[in-house]
Motif scaffolding. Structure first.
Motif, PDB file in Angstrom:
ATOM      1  N   SER A  85       0.835  -1.198   0.000  1.00 17.07           N
ATOM      2  CA  SER A  85       0.000   0.000   0.000  1.00 17.07           C
ATOM      3  C   SER A  85       0.869   1.247   0.000  1.00 17.07           C
ATOM      4  CB  SER A  85      -0.902   0.035   1.234  1.00 17.07           C
ATOM      5  OG  SER A  85      -1.824  -1.018   1.196  1.00 17.07           O
ATOM      6  N   ALA A  86       0.437   2.220  -0.774  1.00 11.70           N
ATOM      7  CA  ALA A  86       1.125   3.512  -0.781  1.00 11.70           C
ATOM      8  C   ALA A  86       0.864   4.223   0.536  1.00 11.70           C
ATOM      9  CB  ALA A  86       0.636   4.355  -1.952  1.00 11.70           C
ATOM     10  N   GLU A  87       1.844   4.961   1.012  1.00  3.20           N
ATOM     11  CA  GLU A  87       1.690   5.670   2.288  1.00  3.20           C
ATOM     12  C   GLU A  87       0.567   6.690   2.237  1.00  3.20           C
ATOM     13  OE1 GLU A  87       5.298   7.389   3.740  1.00  3.20           O
ATOM     14  OE2 GLU A  87       6.419   5.520   3.487  1.00  3.20           O
ATOM     15  N   HIS A  88       0.409   7.353   1.105  1.00  2.00           N
ATOM     16  CA  HIS A  88      -0.580   8.422   0.975  1.00  2.00           C
ATOM     17  C   HIS A  88      -1.996   7.921   0.700  1.00  2.00           C
ATOM     18  CE1 HIS A  88       0.490   7.554  -3.186  1.00  2.00           C
ATOM     19  NE2 HIS A  88      -0.655   8.099  -3.538  1.00  2.00           N
ATOM     20  N   ASP A  89      -2.120   6.636   0.281  1.00  2.00           N
ATOM     21  CA  ASP A  89      -3.433   6.117  -0.107  1.00  2.00           C
ATOM     22  C   ASP A  89      -3.419   4.590   0.006  1.00  2.00           C
ATOM     23  OD1 ASP A  89      -5.843   5.427  -1.263  1.00  2.00           O
ATOM     24  OD2 ASP A  89      -5.434   6.376  -3.192  1.00  2.00           O
ATOM     25  N   ASN A  90      -4.147   4.070   0.969  1.00  2.00           N
ATOM     26  CA  ASN A  90      -4.183   2.612   1.188  1.00  2.00           C
ATOM     27  C   ASN A  90      -4.822   1.854   0.030  1.00  2.00           C
ATOM     28  OD1 ASN A  90      -2.873   2.788   3.601  1.00  2.00           O
ATOM     29  ND2 ASN A  90      -4.742   2.741   4.848  1.00  2.00           N
ATOM     30  N   ARG A  91      -5.542   2.556  -0.846  1.00  2.67           N
ATOM     31  CA  ARG A  91      -6.172   1.883  -1.983  1.00  2.67           C
ATOM     32  C   ARG A  91      -5.224   1.745  -3.168  1.00  2.67           C
ATOM     33  NH1 ARG A  91     -10.798   5.811  -3.021  1.00  2.67           N
ATOM     34  NH2 ARG A  91      -9.100   7.156  -2.408  1.00  2.67           N
ATOM     35  N   THR A  92      -4.129   2.481  -3.134  1.00  2.00           N
ATOM     36  CA  THR A  92      -3.129   2.418  -4.201  1.00  2.00           C
ATOM     37  C   THR A  92      -2.028   1.454  -3.799  1.00  2.00           C
ATOM     38  OG1 THR A  92      -3.570   4.697  -4.863  1.00  2.00           O
ATOM     39  CG2 THR A  92      -1.462   3.749  -5.554  1.00  2.00           C
ATOM     40  N   TYR A  93      -1.763   0.492  -4.681  1.00  2.00           N
ATOM     41  CA  TYR A  93      -0.691  -0.466  -4.427  1.00  2.00           C
ATOM     42  C   TYR A  93       0.500  -0.154  -5.312  1.00  2.00           C
ATOM     43  CZ  TYR A  93      -3.852  -3.197  -1.597  1.00  2.00           C
ATOM     44  OH  TYR A  93      -4.700  -3.604  -0.607  1.00  2.00           O
ATOM     45  N   LEU A  94       1.664  -0.241  -4.707  1.00  2.00           N
ATOM     46  CA  LEU A  94       2.917  -0.008  -5.406  1.00  2.00           C
ATOM     47  C   LEU A  94       3.623  -1.344  -5.587  1.00  2.00           C
ATOM     48  CD1 LEU A  94       4.103   3.122  -3.396  1.00  2.00           C
ATOM     49  CD2 LEU A  94       2.744   3.052  -5.508  1.00  2.00           C
ATOM     50  N   PHE A  95       4.051  -1.623  -6.807  1.00  2.00           N
ATOM     51  CA  PHE A  95       4.661  -2.914  -7.142  1.00  2.00           C
ATOM     52  C   PHE A  95       6.171  -2.782  -7.238  1.00  2.00           C
ATOM     53  CE2 PHE A  95       0.315  -3.315  -8.310  1.00  2.00           C
ATOM     54  CZ  PHE A  95       0.003  -4.629  -8.036  1.00  2.00           C
ATOM     55  N   SER A  96       6.859  -3.771  -6.689  1.00  2.00           N
ATOM     56  CA  SER A  96       8.320  -3.827  -6.713  1.00  2.00           C
ATOM     57  C   SER A  96       8.765  -5.270  -6.799  1.00  2.00           C
ATOM     58  CB  SER A  96       8.912  -3.219  -5.437  1.00  2.00           C
ATOM     59  OG  SER A  96       8.594  -1.865  -5.317  1.00  2.00           O
ATOM     60  N   LEU A  97      10.022  -5.463  -7.155  1.00  3.97           N
ATOM     61  CA  LEU A  97      10.617  -6.794  -7.120  1.00  3.97           C
ATOM     62  C   LEU A  97      10.973  -7.149  -5.682  1.00  3.97           C
ATOM     63  CD1 LEU A  97      13.154  -6.732 -10.108  1.00  3.97           C
ATOM     64  CD2 LEU A  97      10.812  -7.612 -10.083  1.00  3.97           C
ATOM     65  N   THR A  98      10.810  -8.405  -5.346  1.00  2.00           N
ATOM     66  CA  THR A  98      11.310  -8.907  -4.074  1.00  2.00           C
ATOM     67  C   THR A  98      12.785  -9.256  -4.257  1.00  2.00           C
ATOM     68  OG1 THR A  98      10.804 -11.198  -4.644  1.00  2.00           O
ATOM     69  CG2 THR A  98       9.053  -9.934  -3.527  1.00  2.00           C
ATOM     70  N   GLU A  99      13.443  -9.671  -3.195  1.00  2.00           N
ATOM     71  CA  GLU A  99      14.833 -10.118  -3.323  1.00  2.00           C
ATOM     72  C   GLU A  99      14.908 -11.310  -4.267  1.00  2.00           C
ATOM     73  OE1 GLU A  99      18.338 -11.947  -0.501  1.00  2.00           O
ATOM     74  OE2 GLU A  99      17.008 -10.432   0.364  1.00  2.00           O
ATOM     75  N   LYS A 100      13.958 -12.237  -4.137  1.00  2.00           N
ATOM     76  CA  LYS A 100      13.908 -13.381  -5.061  1.00  2.00           C
ATOM     77  C   LYS A 100      13.669 -12.900  -6.489  1.00  2.00           C
ATOM     78  CE  LYS A 100      11.439 -17.696  -5.980  1.00  2.00           C
ATOM     79  NZ  LYS A 100      10.299 -18.556  -5.590  1.00  2.00           N
ATOM     80  N   GLY A 101      12.821 -11.899  -6.646  1.00  2.00           N
ATOM     81  CA  GLY A 101      12.553 -11.339  -7.964  1.00  2.00           C
ATOM     82  C   GLY A 101      13.795 -10.713  -8.584  1.00  2.00           C
TER      83      GLY A 101
END
Length: 140
Positions: A85-101
């Protein structure tokens, strides 16, 4: 009277046929890492731009949001991508790679390079560069 459709005159047919052919080449190499070509491109974008909202990622990938969400599910399931969840908006999701990714992406880059080299050996480095430039003008 309409004349019969000639596939050799159809831009869409030629592009889709070429895309399928090239995708098969790349997936032959990327399959060793367990990724499809589409998954690789998503991981590549996230490697360059972490913490990206789904709408921005969809725009960058030139994909419908719902199509991208479906493509992300196996990447999330396999622990390669995380949505927070984005800090400014719980409805917005931010995508990133994990360490495995990140580790998987690093391995996939080697497979991608082999596919890239195979394509350029067959098609020619200069022609491949010119083709990319021309194709990017369509989506740019």
């Amino acid at each position: 009277m309409n004349r019969p459709l000639s596939y050799d005159e159809c831009n869409c047919f030629a592009l889709r046929q070429a895309a399928r052919h090239i995708t098969q080449l790349y997936e032959r190499h990327l399959g060793a890492v367990g990724l499809t070509a589409a998954q690789f491109t998503i991981l590549a974008k996230l490697a360059r731009t972490p913490n990206v909202p789904i709408l921005d990622l969809a725009d960058a990938m030139v994909m419908e949001r719902t199509t991208l969400v479906r493509a992300m599910k196996p990447l999330q399931r396999d622990g390669l991508v995380i949505a927070e969840s984005a800090e400014h908006d719980n409805r917005t999701y931010l995508f990133s790679l994990t360490e495995k990714g990140e580790k998987t992406f690093d391995k996939a880059v080697i497979a991608w390079r082999a596919a890239q080299d195979e394509f350029e050996k067959k098609f020619g480095h200069g022609r491949a560069k010119a083709l990319r430039a021309e194709l990017f003008t369509i989506t740019g």
